[in-house]
Design an enzyme around this catalytic site. Sequence first.
Site, PDB file in Angstrom:
ATOM      1  N   ASP A 113       0.860  -1.178   0.000  1.00  0.00           N
ATOM      2  CA  ASP A 113       0.000   0.000   0.000  1.00  0.00           C
ATOM      3  C   ASP A 113       0.901   1.234   0.000  1.00  0.00           C
ATOM      4  O   ASP A 113       2.053   1.185   0.449  1.00  0.00           O
ATOM      5  CB  ASP A 113      -0.893   0.020   1.242  1.00  0.00           C
ATOM      6  N   ASP A 130       3.890   6.068   8.775  1.00  0.00           N
ATOM      7  CA  ASP A 130       4.325   4.684   8.600  1.00  0.00           C
ATOM      8  C   ASP A 130       5.847   4.598   8.546  1.00  0.00           C
ATOM      9  O   ASP A 130       6.463   3.714   9.147  1.00  0.00           O
ATOM     10  CB  ASP A 130       3.748   4.093   7.304  1.00  0.00           C
ATOM     11  N   GLU A 165       6.230  -4.165   6.111  1.00  0.00           N
ATOM     12  CA  GLU A 165       5.305  -3.683   5.088  1.00  0.00           C
ATOM     13  C   GLU A 165       5.853  -2.456   4.384  1.00  0.00           C
ATOM     14  O   GLU A 165       5.553  -2.212   3.211  1.00  0.00           O
ATOM     15  CB  GLU A 165       3.953  -3.339   5.723  1.00  0.00           C
ATOM     16  N   LEU A 216       2.797   0.154  11.589  1.00  0.00           N
ATOM     17  CA  LEU A 216       1.650   0.954  12.005  1.00  0.00           C
ATOM     18  C   LEU A 216       0.453   0.621  11.122  1.00  0.00           C
ATOM     19  O   LEU A 216       0.200   1.284  10.110  1.00  0.00           O
ATOM     20  CB  LEU A 216       1.972   2.450  11.945  1.00  0.00           C
ATOM     21  N   ASP A 217      -0.279  -0.397  11.508  1.00  0.00           N
ATOM     22  CA  ASP A 217      -1.468  -0.800  10.772  1.00  0.00           C
ATOM     23  C   ASP A 217      -2.606   0.180  11.043  1.00  0.00           C
ATOM     24  O   ASP A 217      -2.840   0.568  12.191  1.00  0.00           O
ATOM     25  CB  ASP A 217      -1.886  -2.210  11.212  1.00  0.00           C
ATOM     26  N   GLU A 253       0.996  -9.911   8.566  1.00  0.00           N
ATOM     27  CA  GLU A 253      -0.304  -9.694   9.186  1.00  0.00           C
ATOM     28  C   GLU A 253      -0.992 -11.038   9.462  1.00  0.00           C
ATOM     29  O   GLU A 253      -1.318 -11.362  10.593  1.00  0.00           O
ATOM     30  CB  GLU A 253      -1.198  -8.824   8.284  1.00  0.00           C
TER      31      GLU A 253
END
Length: 433
Positions: A159, A165, A188, A209-210, A370
């Site tokens: 993403d 992030d 990520e 940091l989701d 995740e």
Amino acid sequence: MERFVIFLSVIRDFEAYPDGIEFRSCSNCRRTMQSLTLTQYPTPISPPRLNLYPLRQIAVSLLSTPTAGINRRDMAASGRESASFKSLAVGRTITGGDGDGYCTLIDFAGANVGDDDLVVLLYHLQHACKRIASLVASPFNSSLGKLSVKSSSSGSDRDAPKPLDIVSNDIVLSSLRNSGKVAVMASEEDDSPTWIKDDGPYVVVVDPLDGSRNIDASIPTGTIFGVYNRLLELDHLPVEEKAELNSLQRGNRLVASGYVLYSSATIFCVTLGSGTHAFTLDHSTGEFVLTHQNIKIPTRGQIYSVNDARYFDWPEGLRKYIDTVRQGKGQNPKKYSARYICSLVADLHRTLLYGGVAMNPRDHLRLVYEGNPLAYLVEQAGGKSSDGKRGILSIQPVKLHQRLPLFLGSVEDVAELESFGDVQQTVNPGYEV
């Protein structure tokens, strides 16, 4: 008679530099210095009882950032009593086996993990999460969650990252470097894994940091992590190759995993391979304190968590399942309620405590950092994980940012969902995420 009471204001955050520690003055509202404040009350009161044990424990650990090569002996000598970690934690449970009712994350790990290196790693990882907790709560940084940073590579499976992030990723990477216990970190926020130390015993996969896109609305966010042993048989390979292969281990090889929820409370939920436990950050001491010991997810709940605005994009099986349970016509005669925050860590945390199922039926969530860590955590709590057809932990990752549908929750709820057959959403609705 007026009385004076002394309170200890603990440091909320600090930054490490090669030459030592730099404290940011509270005059610019970005850091709070450690200080003793005399508070004068207009009416007579009794001074509060000060618990000296936690104050002794954090006196130095909060005043000094973790450094490379720190080990148990260093930590004990720099803020803890001279006794071993196991002797500190023996009998100290949530009920207060030694009378103070105070068990920290590191105390607990020291008593339940036979590997000193893993305890050191957790010490540095919790330090990173405390810094991120302070970061996301800062009024000066909330706007960073709205901005996007152009990905460094075209066609990336990641993403679009945001400044918040990136900062969180740097905080985690710095802490893992300082631990001296990590060979490679896969995140990520990075297109490829980062090799850290040739003889580091562990591999860490992380979503720093989701849910950062929700920061400006003060919706809960989280950090997700998983820990593997380094594969010694790959040591002869080139760095890039062994970094990637170490990061692509199946979830059933995890030795620890967890998440940190940044919400009204900051909660560090972790499994070390024998049950799932949650620790809540005590802001008065700066310690994660055991608050939920040996969590057991109910075998069946009454809540489903999914974005059902996409109901008409779902396959027939998933629509039938949701229609069935919310009408109370499933195996559980009670009508199910929908609870959806659109923050993976927050939705899972509620599911872990109350039961039910949290899901994303699209090929959206990432298996490596995740799906696997959260599936391991849920299964250690007596729950079940699935991609709709098979268990998450048995899936062999083939690339770092591999995506898949994810269903996590109570054993009976997830099993019932799978029984409806076609529950994986293959239609891309075309909306931006």
